[in-house]
Write a protein that holds these residues in place. Structure first.
Motif, mmCIF file in Angstrom:
data_model
loop_
_atom_site.group_PDB
_atom_site.id
_atom_site.type_symbol
_atom_site.label_atom_id
_atom_site.label_comp_id
_atom_site.label_asym_id
_atom_site.label_seq_id
_atom_site.Cartn_x
_atom_site.Cartn_y
_atom_site.Cartn_z
ATOM 1 N N GLU A 191 -6.194 -97.488 -8.696
ATOM 2 C CA GLU A 191 -6.768 -96.303 -7.721
ATOM 3 C C GLU A 191 -8.100 -95.928 -8.303
ATOM 4 O O GLU A 191 -8.892 -95.337 -7.869
ATOM 5 N N HIS A 288 -1.534 -89.440 -13.446
ATOM 6 C CA HIS A 288 -2.499 -90.200 -13.302
ATOM 7 C C HIS A 288 -3.937 -89.434 -13.932
ATOM 8 O O HIS A 288 -4.175 -88.850 -13.263
ATOM 9 N N TYR A 299 -12.555 -90.949 -11.072
ATOM 10 C CA TYR A 299 -11.600 -90.606 -11.066
ATOM 11 C C TYR A 299 -11.102 -89.168 -11.106
ATOM 12 O O TYR A 299 -11.910 -87.942 -11.959
ATOM 13 N N HIS A 302 -4.485 -86.136 -11.461
ATOM 14 C CA HIS A 302 -3.182 -85.324 -10.433
ATOM 15 C C HIS A 302 -1.640 -85.810 -10.792
ATOM 16 O O HIS A 302 -2.007 -86.930 -11.762
ATOM 17 N N GLU A 304 1.825 -86.776 -9.435
ATOM 18 C CA GLU A 304 3.054 -87.638 -8.166
ATOM 19 C C GLU A 304 3.840 -87.601 -7.936
ATOM 20 O O GLU A 304 4.693 -87.533 -9.218
HETATM 21 ZN ZN LIG Z 1 -2.454 -91.810 -7.876
#
Ligand SMILES: [Zn+2]
Ligand SMILES: [Zn+2]
Ligand SMILES: [Zn+2]
Length: 352
Positions: A191, A288, A299, A302, A304
Protein backbone atom coordinates in the motif's frame (compact mmCIF):
# COMPACT_ATOMS: atom_id res chain seq x y z
CA UNK A 1 -13.04 -9.59 -11.82
CA UNK A 2 -12.06 -6.53 -9.84
CA UNK A 3 -8.66 -5.27 -8.77
CA UNK A 4 -7.93 -3.64 -5.44
CA UNK A 5 -7.48 0.15 -5.33
CA UNK A 6 -3.78 -0.29 -4.54
CA UNK A 7 -2.72 -3.91 -4.32
CA UNK A 8 -2.12 -6.10 -7.33
CA UNK A 9 -4.86 -8.40 -6.00
CA UNK A 10 -7.87 -9.64 -7.92
CA UNK A 11 -11.24 -10.90 -6.76
CA UNK A 12 -13.96 -12.68 -8.71
CA UNK A 13 -17.42 -11.37 -7.87
CA UNK A 14 -19.26 -14.67 -8.20
CA UNK A 15 -22.79 -13.32 -8.16
CA UNK A 16 -24.27 -16.40 -9.85
CA UNK A 17 -23.58 -18.04 -6.51
CA UNK A 18 -25.36 -15.09 -5.11
CA UNK A 19 -26.37 -15.23 -1.52
CA UNK A 20 -28.04 -12.68 0.66
CA UNK A 21 -26.12 -11.47 3.71
CA UNK A 22 -28.69 -13.04 6.00
CA UNK A 23 -27.88 -16.46 4.48
CA UNK A 24 -24.56 -16.25 6.29
CA UNK A 25 -26.16 -15.95 9.71
CA UNK A 26 -25.15 -18.93 11.80
CA UNK A 27 -26.71 -20.05 15.06
CA UNK A 28 -24.65 -18.85 18.00
CA UNK A 29 -22.61 -21.45 19.75
CA UNK A 30 -22.52 -21.02 23.49
CA UNK A 31 -19.11 -20.03 24.75
CA UNK A 32 -17.54 -22.61 27.03
CA UNK A 33 -18.27 -21.63 30.58
CA UNK A 34 -16.48 -22.48 33.75
CA UNK A 35 -12.95 -21.36 32.92
CA UNK A 36 -11.78 -18.33 34.89
CA UNK A 37 -11.28 -15.26 32.70
CA UNK A 38 -7.80 -13.79 33.30
CA UNK A 39 -8.95 -10.43 31.90
CA UNK A 40 -11.86 -9.94 34.32
CA UNK A 41 -11.65 -7.62 37.33
CA UNK A 42 -10.20 -9.42 40.33
CA UNK A 43 -8.00 -11.72 38.24
CA UNK A 44 -5.28 -9.16 37.48
CA UNK A 45 -2.65 -11.36 39.12
CA UNK A 46 -3.17 -13.95 36.34
CA UNK A 47 -1.64 -11.47 33.85
CA UNK A 48 1.62 -9.47 33.80
CA UNK A 49 1.59 -5.98 35.43
CA UNK A 50 -0.19 -3.38 33.25
CA UNK A 51 2.06 -1.25 31.03
CA UNK A 52 -0.64 1.37 31.03
CA UNK A 53 -4.07 1.70 32.54
CA UNK A 54 -6.85 4.23 32.77
CA UNK A 55 -8.75 4.57 36.01
CA UNK A 56 -11.27 6.94 37.45
CA UNK A 57 -10.03 9.07 40.33
CA UNK A 58 -11.91 12.05 41.84
CA UNK A 59 -14.29 11.97 38.86
CA UNK A 60 -11.39 12.29 36.40
CA UNK A 61 -9.76 9.72 34.15
CA UNK A 62 -6.15 9.14 35.11
CA UNK A 63 -3.45 7.34 33.12
CA UNK A 64 -1.09 5.21 35.18
CA UNK A 65 0.52 1.75 35.30
CA UNK A 66 0.93 -1.20 37.66
CA UNK A 67 4.01 -1.44 39.83
CA UNK A 68 6.29 -4.30 38.82
CA UNK A 69 5.93 -5.88 42.26
CA UNK A 70 3.05 -5.90 44.67
CA UNK A 71 -0.67 -5.45 44.27
CA UNK A 72 -2.17 -4.85 40.83
CA UNK A 73 -4.68 -2.02 40.36
CA UNK A 74 -8.30 -3.26 40.46
CA UNK A 75 -10.43 -0.20 39.63
CA UNK A 76 -9.23 0.17 36.03
CA UNK A 77 -11.33 1.12 33.00
CA UNK A 78 -8.90 0.09 30.23
CA UNK A 79 -5.86 -2.06 30.87
CA UNK A 80 -2.88 -2.63 28.57
CA UNK A 81 -0.62 -5.61 29.33
CA UNK A 82 2.27 -7.35 27.59
CA UNK A 83 1.14 -10.53 25.79
CA UNK A 84 2.06 -13.52 27.93
CA UNK A 85 3.22 -15.38 24.81
CA UNK A 86 4.69 -12.57 22.67
CA UNK A 87 5.42 -13.14 18.99
CA UNK A 88 7.80 -10.15 19.06
CA UNK A 89 10.04 -9.04 21.96
CA UNK A 90 12.08 -5.90 22.64
CA UNK A 91 15.85 -6.06 22.03
CA UNK A 92 18.17 -6.56 25.01
CA UNK A 93 19.47 -3.02 24.59
CA UNK A 94 16.55 -0.58 24.22
CA UNK A 95 18.49 1.80 21.99
CA UNK A 96 19.58 -0.98 19.68
CA UNK A 97 18.92 -0.19 16.04
CA UNK A 98 21.07 -2.80 14.38
CA UNK A 99 20.89 -6.58 14.39
CA UNK A 100 17.10 -6.56 13.92
CA UNK A 101 17.74 -7.98 10.46
CA UNK A 102 20.96 -9.94 10.18
CA UNK A 103 20.82 -10.48 6.43
CA UNK A 104 18.25 -10.54 3.63
CA UNK A 105 16.42 -13.62 4.84
CA UNK A 106 17.14 -13.85 8.53
CA UNK A 107 16.14 -11.46 11.28
CA UNK A 108 15.23 -11.26 14.94
CA UNK A 109 11.53 -10.94 15.81
CA UNK A 110 12.19 -7.62 17.54
CA UNK A 111 9.25 -5.52 18.64
CA UNK A 112 6.37 -5.47 21.12
CA UNK A 113 3.24 -7.55 21.53
CA UNK A 114 0.57 -6.06 23.78
CA UNK A 115 -3.05 -6.72 24.71
CA UNK A 116 -5.57 -3.96 25.37
CA UNK A 117 -8.35 -5.12 27.68
CA UNK A 118 -11.15 -2.86 26.50
CA UNK A 119 -13.41 -2.88 29.53
CA UNK A 120 -13.85 -4.32 33.02
CA UNK A 121 -17.11 -5.77 31.58
CA UNK A 122 -16.37 -9.12 29.98
CA UNK A 123 -18.83 -8.63 27.07
CA UNK A 124 -18.35 -4.93 26.30
CA UNK A 125 -17.45 -5.39 22.62
CA UNK A 126 -17.51 -2.29 20.35
CA UNK A 127 -20.93 -3.07 18.80
CA UNK A 128 -22.54 -2.82 22.26
CA UNK A 129 -20.03 -0.67 24.15
CA UNK A 130 -20.97 2.55 25.89
CA UNK A 131 -19.54 5.36 23.76
CA UNK A 132 -17.37 6.95 26.49
CA UNK A 133 -15.80 3.53 27.11
CA UNK A 134 -15.15 2.97 23.39
CA UNK A 135 -13.56 6.44 23.23
CA UNK A 136 -11.19 5.35 26.00
CA UNK A 137 -10.23 2.26 23.99
CA UNK A 138 -9.36 4.45 21.00
CA UNK A 139 -7.44 6.83 23.25
CA UNK A 140 -5.54 3.81 24.56
CA UNK A 141 -4.67 2.82 20.95
CA UNK A 142 -3.35 6.35 20.39
CA UNK A 143 -1.37 6.38 23.65
CA UNK A 144 0.29 3.07 22.84
CA UNK A 145 1.16 4.17 19.28
CA UNK A 146 2.71 7.37 20.69
CA UNK A 147 4.89 5.38 23.06
CA UNK A 148 5.89 2.64 20.59
CA UNK A 149 6.57 5.01 17.67
CA UNK A 150 9.35 6.62 19.72
CA UNK A 151 11.40 3.41 19.89
CA UNK A 152 14.24 3.42 17.37
CA UNK A 153 13.69 -0.19 16.23
CA UNK A 154 9.90 0.13 15.64
CA UNK A 155 9.08 0.54 11.95
CA UNK A 156 5.44 -0.52 11.89
CA UNK A 157 2.55 -0.84 14.35
CA UNK A 158 -0.41 -3.10 13.79
CA UNK A 159 -3.53 -2.69 15.94
CA UNK A 160 -6.03 -5.47 15.41
CA UNK A 161 -9.02 -7.16 16.93
CA UNK A 162 -10.09 -10.81 16.65
CA UNK A 163 -13.73 -11.34 17.55
CA UNK A 164 -15.12 -14.84 17.92
CA UNK A 165 -13.32 -18.14 18.09
CA UNK A 166 -13.38 -18.62 14.30
CA UNK A 167 -11.61 -15.29 13.93
CA UNK A 168 -8.83 -16.42 16.23
CA UNK A 169 -9.96 -15.03 19.60
CA UNK A 170 -8.90 -17.56 22.21
CA UNK A 171 -10.37 -15.50 25.06
CA UNK A 172 -13.88 -14.03 24.87
CA UNK A 173 -13.24 -10.96 27.06
CA UNK A 174 -13.37 -7.78 24.92
CA UNK A 175 -9.79 -7.07 23.87
CA UNK A 176 -7.56 -5.87 21.04
CA UNK A 177 -3.89 -6.51 20.34
CA UNK A 178 -0.98 -4.37 19.24
CA UNK A 179 2.11 -5.71 17.52
CA UNK A 180 5.00 -3.35 16.82
CA UNK A 181 7.61 -4.71 14.43
CA UNK A 182 11.03 -3.73 13.15
CA UNK A 183 10.03 -4.62 9.57
CA UNK A 184 7.09 -3.37 7.50
CA UNK A 185 4.55 -6.14 6.79
CA UNK A 186 3.84 -7.18 3.20
CA UNK A 187 0.39 -5.63 2.63
CA UNK A 188 1.29 -2.37 4.30
CA UNK A 189 4.48 -2.08 2.23
CA UNK A 190 2.50 -2.74 -0.96
CA UNK A 191 0.00 0.00 0.00
CA UNK A 192 2.85 2.38 0.83
CA UNK A 193 4.59 1.74 -2.51
CA UNK A 194 1.39 2.03 -4.57
CA UNK A 195 0.17 5.18 -2.81
CA UNK A 196 3.60 6.78 -3.27
CA UNK A 197 3.56 5.97 -6.99
CA UNK A 198 -0.01 7.33 -7.33
CA UNK A 199 0.95 10.56 -5.59
CA UNK A 200 4.00 11.02 -7.79
CA UNK A 201 1.92 10.54 -10.93
CA UNK A 202 -1.25 12.44 -9.94
CA UNK A 203 -0.05 14.90 -7.32
CA UNK A 204 -2.61 13.79 -4.73
CA UNK A 205 -3.32 11.15 -2.12
CA UNK A 206 -4.99 8.03 -3.51
CA UNK A 207 -7.15 7.61 -0.38
CA UNK A 208 -8.45 11.19 -0.56
CA UNK A 209 -9.33 10.33 -4.16
CA UNK A 210 -11.07 7.07 -3.10
CA UNK A 211 -13.10 8.98 -0.46
CA UNK A 212 -14.33 11.37 -3.10
CA UNK A 213 -15.32 8.57 -5.49
CA UNK A 214 -16.89 6.23 -2.92
CA UNK A 215 -18.94 8.99 -1.27
CA UNK A 216 -20.93 9.12 -4.53
CA UNK A 217 -20.95 5.37 -5.19
CA UNK A 218 -23.48 2.63 -4.34
CA UNK A 219 -20.81 1.24 -2.01
CA UNK A 220 -21.24 4.05 0.55
CA UNK A 221 -22.48 2.78 3.93
CA UNK A 222 -22.41 5.89 6.14
CA UNK A 223 -20.52 9.14 6.59
CA UNK A 224 -20.35 12.19 8.82
CA UNK A 225 -18.09 15.24 8.74
CA UNK A 226 -15.07 13.24 9.99
CA UNK A 227 -15.35 9.65 8.70
CA UNK A 228 -16.63 7.68 5.73
CA UNK A 229 -17.56 3.98 5.75
CA UNK A 230 -17.80 2.02 2.51
CA UNK A 231 -17.58 -1.49 1.13
CA UNK A 232 -14.37 -1.47 -0.94
CA UNK A 233 -14.72 -1.91 -4.71
CA UNK A 234 -12.70 -5.16 -4.74
CA UNK A 235 -13.77 -6.56 -1.34
CA UNK A 236 -12.38 -10.03 -0.81
CA UNK A 237 -14.78 -10.86 2.04
CA UNK A 238 -18.58 -10.84 2.12
CA UNK A 239 -19.72 -7.82 4.20
CA UNK A 240 -16.22 -6.27 4.28
CA UNK A 241 -16.09 -2.55 5.03
CA UNK A 242 -13.46 0.12 5.62
CA UNK A 243 -13.58 3.20 7.83
CA UNK A 244 -11.49 6.10 6.48
CA UNK A 245 -10.98 9.54 8.07
CA UNK A 246 -11.83 12.47 5.81
CA UNK A 247 -8.90 14.46 7.18
CA UNK A 248 -5.68 13.39 5.50
CA UNK A 249 -3.30 11.85 8.08
CA UNK A 250 -0.86 8.93 7.89
CA UNK A 251 -1.64 7.61 11.37
CA UNK A 252 -3.81 8.17 14.44
CA UNK A 253 -1.48 10.10 16.75
CA UNK A 254 -2.92 13.54 15.93
CA UNK A 255 -6.64 12.68 16.27
CA UNK A 256 -8.33 15.32 18.45
CA UNK A 257 -11.06 14.67 21.04
CA UNK A 258 -13.90 15.32 18.58
CA UNK A 259 -12.38 12.96 16.03
CA UNK A 260 -11.90 10.24 18.66
CA UNK A 261 -15.52 10.65 19.58
CA UNK A 262 -16.68 10.57 15.95
CA UNK A 263 -14.55 7.49 15.28
CA UNK A 264 -16.01 5.66 18.31
CA UNK A 265 -19.51 6.40 17.08
CA UNK A 266 -18.74 5.30 13.51
CA UNK A 267 -17.03 2.09 14.66
CA UNK A 268 -19.86 1.20 17.02
CA UNK A 269 -22.74 1.85 14.61
CA UNK A 270 -21.01 -0.01 11.74
CA UNK A 271 -20.18 -3.07 13.85
CA UNK A 272 -23.66 -3.03 15.39
CA UNK A 273 -25.22 -3.08 11.91
CA UNK A 274 -23.04 -6.08 11.02
CA UNK A 275 -23.98 -7.81 14.26
CA UNK A 276 -27.72 -7.24 13.74
CA UNK A 277 -27.64 -8.24 10.10
CA UNK A 278 -25.66 -11.50 10.28
CA UNK A 279 -26.30 -12.74 13.84
CA UNK A 280 -23.14 -11.49 15.54
CA UNK A 281 -20.55 -13.00 13.17
CA UNK A 282 -16.85 -13.47 13.91
CA UNK A 283 -14.63 -10.79 12.39
CA UNK A 284 -11.13 -9.37 12.35
CA UNK A 285 -10.26 -5.75 12.00
CA UNK A 286 -6.90 -4.10 11.45
CA UNK A 287 -5.63 -0.53 11.32
CA UNK A 288 -3.31 0.38 8.47
CA UNK A 289 -0.96 3.10 9.75
CA UNK A 290 2.24 4.62 8.38
CA UNK A 291 4.84 5.77 10.91
CA UNK A 292 7.56 7.15 8.65
CA UNK A 293 7.37 10.92 8.22
CA UNK A 294 8.27 10.44 4.55
CA UNK A 295 4.86 8.80 4.01
CA UNK A 296 2.83 11.65 5.47
CA UNK A 297 1.83 13.19 2.13
CA UNK A 298 0.88 10.02 0.25
CA UNK A 299 -0.37 7.63 2.95
CA UNK A 300 -3.74 7.91 4.67
CA UNK A 301 -4.63 5.72 7.66
CA UNK A 302 -7.76 3.56 7.68
CA UNK A 303 -9.40 0.62 9.41
CA UNK A 304 -10.27 -2.51 7.42
CA UNK A 305 -12.99 -4.78 8.83
CA UNK A 306 -13.14 -8.39 7.59
CA UNK A 307 -16.20 -10.38 8.69
CA UNK A 308 -15.41 -14.09 8.72
CA UNK A 309 -18.36 -15.46 6.80
CA UNK A 310 -16.72 -17.69 4.20
CA UNK A 311 -13.76 -20.03 4.30
CA UNK A 312 -10.85 -19.39 1.98
CA UNK A 313 -10.00 -22.72 0.39
CA UNK A 314 -7.48 -24.21 -2.03
CA UNK A 315 -7.84 -21.65 -4.81
CA UNK A 316 -7.62 -18.56 -2.60
CA UNK A 317 -4.86 -19.93 -0.39
CA UNK A 318 -2.72 -21.27 -3.23
CA UNK A 319 -3.11 -18.31 -5.61
CA UNK A 320 -3.90 -15.10 -3.71
CA UNK A 321 -6.88 -14.53 -6.02
CA UNK A 322 -10.22 -14.46 -4.22
CA UNK A 323 -13.84 -15.37 -4.86
CA UNK A 324 -16.49 -13.27 -3.14
CA UNK A 325 -20.15 -14.28 -3.33
CA UNK A 326 -21.54 -10.93 -2.19
CA UNK A 327 -20.80 -7.78 -4.14
CA UNK A 328 -19.77 -4.71 -2.15
CA UNK A 329 -22.82 -2.94 -3.60
CA UNK A 330 -25.11 -5.53 -1.92
CA UNK A 331 -23.04 -5.37 1.28
CA UNK A 332 -23.37 -1.58 1.39
CA UNK A 333 -27.09 -1.63 0.65
CA UNK A 334 -27.77 -4.09 3.50
CA UNK A 335 -25.46 -2.45 6.06
CA UNK A 336 -26.80 1.02 5.22
CA UNK A 337 -30.32 -0.13 6.00
CA UNK A 338 -29.20 -1.85 9.23
CA UNK A 339 -27.43 1.22 10.69
CA UNK A 340 -29.12 2.71 13.70
CA UNK A 341 -28.04 6.05 15.13
CA UNK A 342 -26.64 5.85 18.64
CA UNK A 343 -27.67 8.04 21.52
CA UNK A 344 -26.07 11.26 22.71
CA UNK A 345 -22.35 11.10 23.09
CA UNK A 346 -20.52 12.09 26.24
CA UNK A 347 -16.99 13.26 25.69
CA UNK A 348 -14.72 11.68 28.21
CA UNK A 349 -12.14 13.77 29.96
CA UNK A 350 -8.90 11.93 29.34
CA UNK A 351 -5.95 14.11 28.55
CA UNK A 352 -3.98 12.40 25.79
ZN1 LIG B 1 -5.28 -0.85 3.83
ZN1 LIG C 1 -13.56 -11.55 31.36
ZN1 LIG D 1 -5.36 11.42 1.92
Amino acid sequence: MRKDYLLNRWVVMATERSRRPTDFAKPKTEAAKGAVCPMCVGNENMTPPALMLYLKEDGKIKKTQDLLVGERTKNWLVRCIPNLYPAFSPPDQPQEKTRTVTNECLGYAVGHHEVIIESPNHDENPADAELPQLERVILAYIDRVKELIAKPYVKSISIFRNYGQQAGASLTHAHSQIIATSTIPLILQAELDASKAFCKKNGKCVFCDIIERESKSPRLIQEDSDFIVFAPYASINPMEFWIVPKKHAANIVDLDADEVSAFAKTLKTSLKALKDLVNDPPYNYGFHLALNKKAKDHYHWHLEVYPKLSIWAGFEISTGTYINTITPETTADCLRKAIKPCGPNFISSISV
